[in-house]
Design a protein around this motif. Structure first.
Motif, PDB file in Angstrom:
ATOM      1  N   ARG A  90      -5.787  -4.852  -6.137  1.00 18.02           N
ATOM      2  CA  ARG A  90      -4.961  -5.151  -5.306  1.00 18.02           C
ATOM      3  C   ARG A  90      -3.652  -4.642  -5.554  1.00 18.02           C
ATOM      4  O   ARG A  90      -3.321  -4.567  -6.540  1.00 18.02           O
ATOM      5  CB  ARG A  90      -4.620  -6.711  -5.266  1.00 18.02           C
ATOM      6  CG  ARG A  90      -3.879  -7.194  -3.690  1.00 18.02           C
ATOM      7  CD  ARG A  90      -4.935  -7.312  -2.452  1.00 18.02           C
ATOM      8  NE  ARG A  90      -4.227  -7.564  -1.352  1.00 18.02           N
ATOM      9  CZ  ARG A  90      -4.456  -7.226  -0.278  1.00 18.02           C
ATOM     10  NH1 ARG A  90      -5.355  -6.381  -0.027  1.00 18.02           N
ATOM     11  NH2 ARG A  90      -3.929  -7.538   0.742  1.00 18.02           N
ATOM     12  N   ALA A  91      -2.978  -3.673  -4.546  1.00 16.84           N
ATOM     13  CA  ALA A  91      -1.832  -3.019  -4.807  1.00 16.84           C
ATOM     14  C   ALA A  91      -0.926  -3.552  -3.491  1.00 16.84           C
ATOM     15  O   ALA A  91      -1.228  -2.922  -2.271  1.00 16.84           O
ATOM     16  CB  ALA A  91      -1.867  -1.328  -4.816  1.00 16.84           C
ATOM     17  N   ARG A  92       0.288  -4.202  -3.536  1.00 15.62           N
ATOM     18  CA  ARG A  92       0.905  -4.898  -2.401  1.00 15.62           C
ATOM     19  C   ARG A  92       0.002  -5.384  -1.371  1.00 15.62           C
ATOM     20  O   ARG A  92      -0.988  -6.235  -1.697  1.00 15.62           O
ATOM     21  CB  ARG A  92       1.792  -3.926  -2.099  1.00 15.62           C
ATOM     22  CG  ARG A  92       2.999  -3.330  -2.829  1.00 15.62           C
ATOM     23  CD  ARG A  92       3.856  -2.375  -2.516  1.00 15.62           C
ATOM     24  NE  ARG A  92       3.482  -0.902  -1.976  1.00 15.62           N
ATOM     25  CZ  ARG A  92       3.181   0.129  -2.809  1.00 15.62           C
ATOM     26  NH1 ARG A  92       3.145  -0.250  -4.131  1.00 15.62           N
ATOM     27  NH2 ARG A  92       2.494   1.065  -2.346  1.00 15.62           N
ATOM     28  N   ASP A  93      -0.051  -4.969  -0.088  1.00 17.91           N
ATOM     29  CA  ASP A  93      -1.051  -5.213   1.025  1.00 17.91           C
ATOM     30  C   ASP A  93      -2.162  -4.457   1.085  1.00 17.91           C
ATOM     31  O   ASP A  93      -2.574  -4.618   2.165  1.00 17.91           O
ATOM     32  CB  ASP A  93       0.064  -5.434   1.940  1.00 17.91           C
ATOM     33  CG  ASP A  93       0.308  -4.163   2.898  1.00 17.91           C
ATOM     34  OD1 ASP A  93       0.412  -3.301   1.942  1.00 17.91           O
ATOM     35  OD2 ASP A  93       1.012  -4.180   3.886  1.00 17.91           O
ATOM     36  N   ALA A  94      -2.687  -3.819   0.069  1.00 16.85           N
ATOM     37  CA  ALA A  94      -3.738  -2.968   0.286  1.00 16.85           C
ATOM     38  C   ALA A  94      -4.813  -3.192  -0.819  1.00 16.85           C
ATOM     39  O   ALA A  94      -4.174  -3.524  -1.693  1.00 16.85           O
ATOM     40  CB  ALA A  94      -3.307  -1.550   0.335  1.00 16.85           C
ATOM     41  N   ASP A  95      -6.061  -2.813  -0.361  1.00 12.47           N
ATOM     42  CA  ASP A  95      -7.058  -2.983  -1.575  1.00 12.47           C
ATOM     43  C   ASP A  95      -7.310  -1.498  -1.990  1.00 12.47           C
ATOM     44  O   ASP A  95      -7.452  -0.473  -1.123  1.00 12.47           O
ATOM     45  CB  ASP A  95      -8.326  -3.446  -1.088  1.00 12.47           C
ATOM     46  CG  ASP A  95      -8.141  -5.017  -0.789  1.00 12.47           C
ATOM     47  OD1 ASP A  95      -7.997  -5.527  -1.335  1.00 12.47           O
ATOM     48  OD2 ASP A  95      -8.632  -5.260   0.502  1.00 12.47           O
ATOM     49  N   GLY A 102      -9.956  11.261 -10.672  1.00  9.17           N
ATOM     50  CA  GLY A 102      -8.590  10.769 -10.697  1.00  9.17           C
ATOM     51  C   GLY A 102      -7.993  10.380  -9.347  1.00  9.17           C
ATOM     52  O   GLY A 102      -6.844   9.969  -9.071  1.00  9.17           O
ATOM     53  N   GLN A 103      -9.040  10.451  -8.397  1.00 14.50           N
ATOM     54  CA  GLN A 103      -8.467  10.029  -7.227  1.00 14.50           C
ATOM     55  C   GLN A 103      -8.752   8.554  -6.710  1.00 14.50           C
ATOM     56  O   GLN A 103      -9.755   7.705  -6.933  1.00 14.50           O
ATOM     57  CB  GLN A 103      -9.632  10.804  -6.002  1.00 14.50           C
ATOM     58  CG  GLN A 103      -9.430  12.341  -6.132  1.00 14.50           C
ATOM     59  CD  GLN A 103      -8.018  12.744  -5.663  1.00 14.50           C
ATOM     60  OE1 GLN A 103      -7.557  12.498  -4.928  1.00 14.50           O
ATOM     61  NE2 GLN A 103      -7.576  13.780  -6.398  1.00 14.50           N
ATOM     62  N   VAL A 104      -7.613   8.052  -6.179  1.00 17.01           N
ATOM     63  CA  VAL A 104      -7.475   6.617  -5.831  1.00 17.01           C
ATOM     64  C   VAL A 104      -7.616   6.498  -4.380  1.00 17.01           C
ATOM     65  O   VAL A 104      -6.679   7.336  -3.810  1.00 17.01           O
ATOM     66  CB  VAL A 104      -6.186   5.833  -6.256  1.00 17.01           C
ATOM     67  CG1 VAL A 104      -6.392   4.534  -5.990  1.00 17.01           C
ATOM     68  CG2 VAL A 104      -6.411   5.963  -8.047  1.00 17.01           C
ATOM     69  N   ILE A 105      -8.127   5.756  -3.797  1.00 17.55           N
ATOM     70  CA  ILE A 105      -8.096   5.449  -2.243  1.00 17.55           C
ATOM     71  C   ILE A 105      -7.936   3.869  -2.090  1.00 17.55           C
ATOM     72  O   ILE A 105      -8.601   2.934  -2.556  1.00 17.55           O
ATOM     73  CB  ILE A 105      -9.536   5.885  -1.586  1.00 17.55           C
ATOM     74  CG1 ILE A 105     -10.045   7.170  -1.975  1.00 17.55           C
ATOM     75  CG2 ILE A 105      -9.648   5.351  -0.189  1.00 17.55           C
ATOM     76  CD1 ILE A 105     -11.374   7.683  -1.544  1.00 17.55           C
ATOM     77  N   CYS A 106      -6.944   3.890  -1.133  1.00 15.39           N
ATOM     78  CA  CYS A 106      -6.297   2.591  -0.717  1.00 15.39           C
ATOM     79  C   CYS A 106      -7.024   2.096   0.721  1.00 15.39           C
ATOM     80  O   CYS A 106      -6.940   3.160   1.490  1.00 15.39           O
ATOM     81  CB  CYS A 106      -4.986   2.337  -1.042  1.00 15.39           C
ATOM     82  SG  CYS A 106      -4.093   2.577  -2.620  1.00 15.39           S
ATOM     83  N   SER A 107      -6.863   0.936   0.940  1.00 14.50           N
ATOM     84  CA  SER A 107      -7.394   0.644   2.322  1.00 14.50           C
ATOM     85  C   SER A 107      -6.614  -0.825   3.003  1.00 14.50           C
ATOM     86  O   SER A 107      -6.394  -1.669   1.997  1.00 14.50           O
ATOM     87  CB  SER A 107      -8.808   0.291   2.510  1.00 14.50           C
ATOM     88  OG  SER A 107      -9.515   1.647   2.107  1.00 14.50           O
ATOM     89  N   ARG A 108      -6.465  -0.638   4.049  1.00 17.84           N
ATOM     90  CA  ARG A 108      -6.060  -1.999   4.656  1.00 17.84           C
ATOM     91  C   ARG A 108      -7.045  -2.400   5.744  1.00 17.84           C
ATOM     92  O   ARG A 108      -7.464  -1.698   6.380  1.00 17.84           O
ATOM     93  CB  ARG A 108      -4.591  -1.801   5.398  1.00 17.84           C
ATOM     94  CG  ARG A 108      -3.465  -1.914   4.624  1.00 17.84           C
ATOM     95  CD  ARG A 108      -2.045  -1.906   5.199  1.00 17.84           C
ATOM     96  NE  ARG A 108      -1.120  -1.888   4.273  1.00 17.84           N
ATOM     97  CZ  ARG A 108      -0.491  -0.591   4.131  1.00 17.84           C
ATOM     98  NH1 ARG A 108      -0.755   0.506   4.893  1.00 17.84           N
ATOM     99  NH2 ARG A 108       0.464  -0.296   3.338  1.00 17.84           N
ATOM    100  N   TRP A 109      -7.398  -3.853   5.780  1.00 16.27           N
ATOM    101  CA  TRP A 109      -8.396  -4.198   6.705  1.00 16.27           C
ATOM    102  C   TRP A 109      -7.890  -4.925   7.818  1.00 16.27           C
ATOM    103  O   TRP A 109      -7.246  -5.731   7.754  1.00 16.27           O
ATOM    104  CB  TRP A 109      -9.472  -4.737   5.878  1.00 16.27           C
ATOM    105  CG  TRP A 109      -9.891  -3.969   4.550  1.00 16.27           C
ATOM    106  CD1 TRP A 109      -9.421  -3.895   3.420  1.00 16.27           C
ATOM    107  CD2 TRP A 109     -10.960  -3.267   4.765  1.00 16.27           C
ATOM    108  NE1 TRP A 109     -10.344  -3.055   2.667  1.00 16.27           N
ATOM    109  CE2 TRP A 109     -11.340  -2.660   3.499  1.00 16.27           C
ATOM    110  CE3 TRP A 109     -11.908  -2.969   5.713  1.00 16.27           C
ATOM    111  CZ2 TRP A 109     -12.417  -1.893   3.272  1.00 16.27           C
ATOM    112  CZ3 TRP A 109     -12.986  -2.013   5.432  1.00 16.27           C
ATOM    113  CH2 TRP A 109     -13.245  -1.467   4.158  1.00 16.27           C
ATOM    114  N   GLU A 110      -8.523  -4.659   9.165  1.00 17.45           N
ATOM    115  CA  GLU A 110      -8.165  -5.626  10.090  1.00 17.45           C
ATOM    116  C   GLU A 110      -9.508  -6.052  10.683  1.00 17.45           C
ATOM    117  O   GLU A 110     -10.453  -5.210  10.553  1.00 17.45           O
ATOM    118  CB  GLU A 110      -7.595  -4.829  11.358  1.00 17.45           C
ATOM    119  CG  GLU A 110      -5.958  -4.140  10.846  1.00 17.45           C
ATOM    120  CD  GLU A 110      -5.602  -3.432  11.991  1.00 17.45           C
ATOM    121  OE1 GLU A 110      -5.959  -3.724  12.985  1.00 17.45           O
ATOM    122  OE2 GLU A 110      -4.612  -2.808  11.692  1.00 17.45           O
TER     123      GLU A 110
END
Length: 167
Positions: free
Chosen positions: A67-72, A110-118
């Motif tokens: 978890r990073a702030r409001d994202a996965d 080295g690539q990080v992908i973040c997502s917000r879910w609705e």
């Protein structure tokens, strides 16, 4: 007891939150073609995903989710295994999959992908993807992906591949 089902126009992927190695979920009949990284790599919040690359090949991927702030966010793959399904018919392009397996994993290091879910449990969830710096990764979201929570079952009964049609 439950997995994630991720559906798009190429089929259905399966996501699992588990500290167990990829191999414990793969059917015994699947043949290991290649591996990347180490299954012994310790992860705080391990996520495993299975994706069919063709009717013949399946990739299992293990990475750390956080978890990073409001994202996965999902860190780079700690390890991956390319499997061949014995008896599955060879199709055009299958001969390139073992090479692409390695090339894609090396390119993604080295690539990080973040997502917000609705969404919700009844209708499913959709993601908006971006880098940790906030740059939108719209290409990842173009093919609508619907995530649902499903009962656990053998992986070979849950993953599915839909070939891309020309035309």
């Amino acid at each position: 007891a439950h997995y994630f089902s991720i559906s798009d126009s190429t089929g259905r992927m399966v996501g699992i939150l588990s500290p167990r190695p990829i191999s414990t979920f793969a059917p015994a009949a699947w043949r290991v073609v290649d591996t990347y990284g180490s299954s012994a790599t310790r992860l705080e919040h391990p996520e495993i995903g299975f994706t069919m690359l063709s009717h013949r090949y399946v990739v299992g991927l293990r990475a750390n989710g956080r978890r990073a702030r409001d994202a996965d966010c999902t860190d780079p793959a700690a390890n991956a295994t390319l499997y061949e399904i014995p008896g599955a018919p060879a199709r055009e392009g299958d001969d390139m999959i073992p090479v692409l397996f390695r090339v894609v994993l090396l390119a993604a290091e080295g690539q990080v992908i973040c997502s917000r879910w609705e969404g919700n449990a009844r209708t499913g969830y959709r993601a908006t993807s971006f880098t940790p710096e906030g740059q939108r990764l719209q290409a990842l979201d173009e093919d609508v992906k619907l995530v649902r929570i499903i009962p656990a079952a053998p992986i070979d009964r849950l993953v599915a591949f839909v070939p891309v049609t020309q035309g």
